[in-house]
Design a protein around this motif. Structure first.
Motif, PDB file in Angstrom:
ATOM      1  N   THR A 123       0.834  -1.217   0.000  1.00 24.47           N
ATOM      2  CA  THR A 123       0.000   0.000   0.000  1.00 24.47           C
ATOM      3  C   THR A 123       0.856   1.249   0.000  1.00 24.47           C
ATOM      4  O   THR A 123       0.551   2.227  -0.690  1.00 24.47           O
ATOM      5  CB  THR A 123      -0.932  -0.007   1.231  1.00 24.47           C
ATOM      6  OG1 THR A 123      -1.777  -1.154   1.169  1.00 24.47           O
ATOM      7  CG2 THR A 123      -1.784   1.248   1.264  1.00 24.47           C
ATOM      8  N   SER A 124       1.943   1.221   0.757  1.00 21.80           N
ATOM      9  CA  SER A 124       2.862   2.368   0.781  1.00 21.80           C
ATOM     10  C   SER A 124       3.477   2.606  -0.594  1.00 21.80           C
ATOM     11  O   SER A 124       3.702   3.749  -0.999  1.00 21.80           O
ATOM     12  CB  SER A 124       3.960   2.133   1.816  1.00 21.80           C
ATOM     13  OG  SER A 124       4.922   3.165   1.783  1.00 21.80           O
ATOM     14  N   GLU A 128       2.337   6.177  -1.520  1.00 18.66           N
ATOM     15  CA  GLU A 128       3.403   7.108  -1.132  1.00 18.66           C
ATOM     16  C   GLU A 128       4.503   7.173  -2.188  1.00 18.66           C
ATOM     17  O   GLU A 128       4.719   8.225  -2.799  1.00 18.66           O
ATOM     18  CB  GLU A 128       3.990   6.690   0.225  1.00 18.66           C
ATOM     19  CG  GLU A 128       2.996   6.789   1.369  1.00 18.66           C
ATOM     20  CD  GLU A 128       3.594   6.380   2.698  1.00 18.66           C
ATOM     21  OE1 GLU A 128       3.895   7.269   3.513  1.00 18.66           O
ATOM     22  OE2 GLU A 128       3.783   5.155   2.921  1.00 18.66           O
ATOM     23  N   THR A 129       5.186   6.041  -2.406  1.00 22.29           N
ATOM     24  CA  THR A 129       6.314   6.053  -3.347  1.00 22.29           C
ATOM     25  C   THR A 129       5.888   6.522  -4.733  1.00 22.29           C
ATOM     26  O   THR A 129       6.575   7.337  -5.363  1.00 22.29           O
ATOM     27  CB  THR A 129       6.936   4.649  -3.445  1.00 22.29           C
ATOM     28  OG1 THR A 129       7.315   4.213  -2.133  1.00 22.29           O
ATOM     29  CG2 THR A 129       8.163   4.673  -4.340  1.00 22.29           C
ATOM     30  N   PRO A 163       9.342   4.832   1.803  1.00 21.21           N
ATOM     31  CA  PRO A 163       8.796   5.853   0.891  1.00 21.21           C
ATOM     32  C   PRO A 163       9.711   7.062   0.835  1.00 21.21           C
ATOM     33  O   PRO A 163      10.575   7.244   1.706  1.00 21.21           O
ATOM     34  CB  PRO A 163       7.449   6.199   1.530  1.00 21.21           C
ATOM     35  CG  PRO A 163       7.658   5.943   2.989  1.00 21.21           C
ATOM     36  CD  PRO A 163       8.573   4.746   3.070  1.00 21.21           C
TER      37      PRO A 163
END
Length: 218
Positions: A123-124, A128-129, A163
């Motif tokens: 999910t990150s 985010e990334t 991230p």
């Protein structure tokens, strides 16, 4: 002209039936034309090497826009199951999809992938990334280079680089003086005020007495 636009707009949306029936040969499917040829080749090579070395396959997909009634998560799940219809086919697969119009993304991973990349990290990757470079300036090339690098690191068993760091360039403290500086400026101002008051008193008196002195000498 308005009628033509209203008819053409839904046609430009991407539904699950507009996608290829099987995963493409390349690991990056850019239907929105936002990735340069140079970076597309670099990302594809990186993900191909990952597949050969670990057996983990990654597919990155960019679409122009989703159907009005489709969410990124729903579309990604449908595409994942379309391309990889059995648990065995899904096991080592990772699919990440970005909708260019909304800059919303979703990711889906197979069961074997979860052993090396948790759902939280996945999910990150998507939230985010991938999205930080887009929020900071629609930098799609940097976004996909970053997410590809992080995916390769994690799926290769290396430490997760995490991230990207979000740097706040707004320096709020610069608009306010510190207490020490304020006190120093206050002291300097007081010296100037006292000096001006003394000068305003002494100079006229000195001038008057000098005038009397000149009169007595006359």
């Amino acid at each position: 002209m308005l009628a033509v636009q209203l008819v053409a707009s839904p046609a430009s949306a991407t539904g699950i039936y507009e996608m290829p029936s099987s995963p493409p040969q390349t690991q990056l499917l850019d239907q929105a034309d936002v990735i340069s040829r140079l970076n597309e080749g670099k990302i594809t090579k990186e993900l191909e090497d990952l597949s050969q070395q670990t057996g983990n396959e990654v597919h990155l997909v960019v679409i122009r826009r989703l159907d009005y009634d489709e969410s990124p998560e729903g579309f990604t799940n449908k595409l994942f199951e379309k391309w990889f219809p059995t648990p065995e086919a899904q096991a080592n697969q990772t699919l990440l999809v970005l909708d260019k119009v909304t800059n919303q993304a979703a990711i889906r991973t197979g069961d074997q992938v979860k052993a090396v990349m948790s759902d939280a990290i996945a999910t990150s990757m998507a939230q985010e990334t991938l999205l930080v470079p887009l929020v900071q300036g629609d930098n799609y090339n940097q976004a996909f280079l970053d997410v590809s690098d992080r995916l390769v690191a994690v799926l290769s068993g290396r430490p997760d680089p995490g991230p990207p760091q979000v740097v706040d360039n707004v320096r709020v403290e610069g608009t306010f003086a510190t207490a020490e500086k304020t006190e120093q400026e206050r002291g300097n101002s007081l010296v100037w005020v006292v000096g001006l008051l003394v000068a305003a008193t002494v100079i006229p008196m000195a001038t008057y007495y000098f005038y009397l002195f000149l009169q007595s000498r006359a």
